[in-house]
Write an enzyme that holds these catalytic residues in place. Sequence first.
Site, short mmCIF file in Angstrom:
data_model
loop_
_atom_site.label_atom_id
_atom_site.label_comp_id
_atom_site.label_asym_id
_atom_site.label_seq_id
_atom_site.Cartn_x
_atom_site.Cartn_y
_atom_site.Cartn_z
CD GLN A 191 -2.74 1.47 2.29
OE1 GLN A 191 -2.24 1.82 3.35
NE2 GLN A 191 -4.04 1.30 2.14
N GLY B 57 -9.61 -5.92 10.11
CA GLY B 57 -8.52 -5.18 10.73
C GLY B 57 -8.45 -5.42 12.22
CB CYS C 175 -4.21 7.62 5.98
SG CYS C 175 -3.42 8.05 7.54
C1 LIG Z 1 -4.03 0.96 14.08
C2 LIG Z 1 -4.62 1.05 12.69
C3 LIG Z 1 -3.81 1.33 11.62
C4 LIG Z 1 -4.35 1.43 10.34
N1 LIG Z 1 -3.52 1.67 9.29
C5 LIG Z 1 -4.03 1.71 8.04
C6 LIG Z 1 -3.16 1.87 6.91
O1 LIG Z 1 -1.94 1.96 7.02
N2 LIG Z 1 -3.75 1.91 5.69
C7 LIG Z 1 -5.11 1.80 5.51
O2 LIG Z 1 -5.57 1.84 4.38
N3 LIG Z 1 -5.92 1.62 6.55
C8 LIG Z 1 -5.42 1.57 7.80
N4 LIG Z 1 -6.25 1.35 8.85
C9 LIG Z 1 -7.69 1.12 8.60
C10 LIG Z 1 -7.96 -0.38 8.45
O3 LIG Z 1 -7.32 -0.91 7.32
C11 LIG Z 1 -9.47 -0.66 8.35
O4 LIG Z 1 -9.98 -0.14 7.15
C12 LIG Z 1 -10.25 -0.06 9.52
O5 LIG Z 1 -9.60 -0.31 10.75
C13 LIG Z 1 -11.69 -0.61 9.59
O6 LIG Z 1 -11.69 -1.99 9.70
P1 LIG Z 1 -11.85 -2.79 11.11
O7 LIG Z 1 -13.10 -2.30 11.77
O8 LIG Z 1 -11.88 -4.23 10.68
O9 LIG Z 1 -10.63 -2.44 11.92
C14 LIG Z 1 -5.74 1.27 10.13
C15 LIG Z 1 -6.55 0.98 11.23
C16 LIG Z 1 -6.01 0.87 12.50
C17 LIG Z 1 -6.90 0.53 13.65
#
Ligand SMILES: Cc1cc2nc3c(=O)[nH]c(=O)nc-3n(C[C@H](O)[C@H](O)[C@H](O)COP(=O)(O)O)c2cc1C
Length: 347
Positions: A70, A224, A100
């Site tokens: 990414q 995630g 982000c």
């Molecule tokens: C600690 C953390 C770091 C994340 N870093 C990224 C990232 O580097 N790139 C990205 O596209 N999304 C990032 N996300 C978003 C996740 O990829 C995901 O879309 C989001 O957490 C929602 O999904 P979930 O409810 O399953 O966590 C991050 C989320 C968290 C909690």
Amino acid sequence: MNIGCLHLKNNVFLAPMAGITDLPFRTVARSFGCGLAFTEMVSGSGLVRGMEKTFRYLAASPEDRPLGVQLFGCDPETLAVAARIAAERGADLLDVNMGCPVKKVAKTGSGASLMRDPERAAAILWAIRKASTLPLTVKIRAGWNARQVNAIEIGQIAQECGVDAVIIHPRTADQGFGGRSDWGLIATLKGRLRIPVVGSGDVRCPEDAARMFRETGCDGVMVGRGTLGNPWLIGNILSHLSGTGISVPSLAEREEIIRRHLMLAIDFYGEKVGTRDFRKHLLWYTKDLKGGAQFRQAAGCISDRDSAWKALQDYFRHIEEPSTAFSGPGVCGSSVEIEGDDSWGPT
Ligand SMILES: Cc1cc2nc3c(=O)[nH]c(=O)nc-3n(C[C@H](O)[C@H](O)[C@H](O)COP(=O)(O)O)c2cc1C
């Protein structure tokens, strides 16, 4: 499921998470069968400037396949060069971060800021599309804020630019991780695009994943936060979807997973950094276990392999197997909360 020319063994993916989805964590998650995993977000300009630290994020292993890299940035030409570098370094798929919300990223015009600048978003996607034949995805949010929800427009632009799939986390950037993700938007996007749509947001248990597929018609589900301290969730989602039921690992199995993860972290980062960085995983792994609070206090002092090993041994020797009524990680109802938009930062 296929993304461009890439054939995936299943459609349950590990979400990119900065500071978390490094090679050690991905390796553990892969062992539970995820169909695709992504690096943490990688700075396009860091790659172009040859920054050693940035290149480290591209590290992979033969087990860590297929791997999506990414990229984040705001300059089309820089990102095109970065895409070529990532491809040369073995990426199986390229993804562009348009989600982000962290201030230090968004204020440079990267990440979720691109949702506010469709022309620039298109220029970036065109430039990368021309630079590389690798499968290309884009990860978007619902929009910048509640007044500017434009995921459908950005998704259509992506499709026109030759992007092979759109991944959507349907919260606005200014929501951070607050509230609920709007799965209705995943369904709408799926109805509007010819290319595959992958849903991300609030999948905490196998039933959530099944419900996301059912309610949105999405082609893939990305998980995630639900995997934190709970990487077997991916295996449980896959078995639930195939009708074979879910299982929570025994304490002995948990201990083995934790030890393996720790060893991978030490191999990758070295003993000092590897153990220090592993403390957060220890907290997550023990969040719902008896005596976890006491262990978490001890975990704060872990500074090398031996102290980590001993703390784990002492802990697992003294706790009892959770009862069958246990509803810890892997079963609906328990999860790690990460709030606030400073919880993930640029790499
Ligand atoms: C600690 C953390 C770091 C994340 N870093 C990224 C990232 O580097 N790139 C990205 O596209 N999304 C990032 N996300 C978003 C996740 O990829 C995901 O879309 C989001 O957490 C929602 O999904 P979930 O409810 O399953 O966590 C991050 C989320 C968290 C909690």
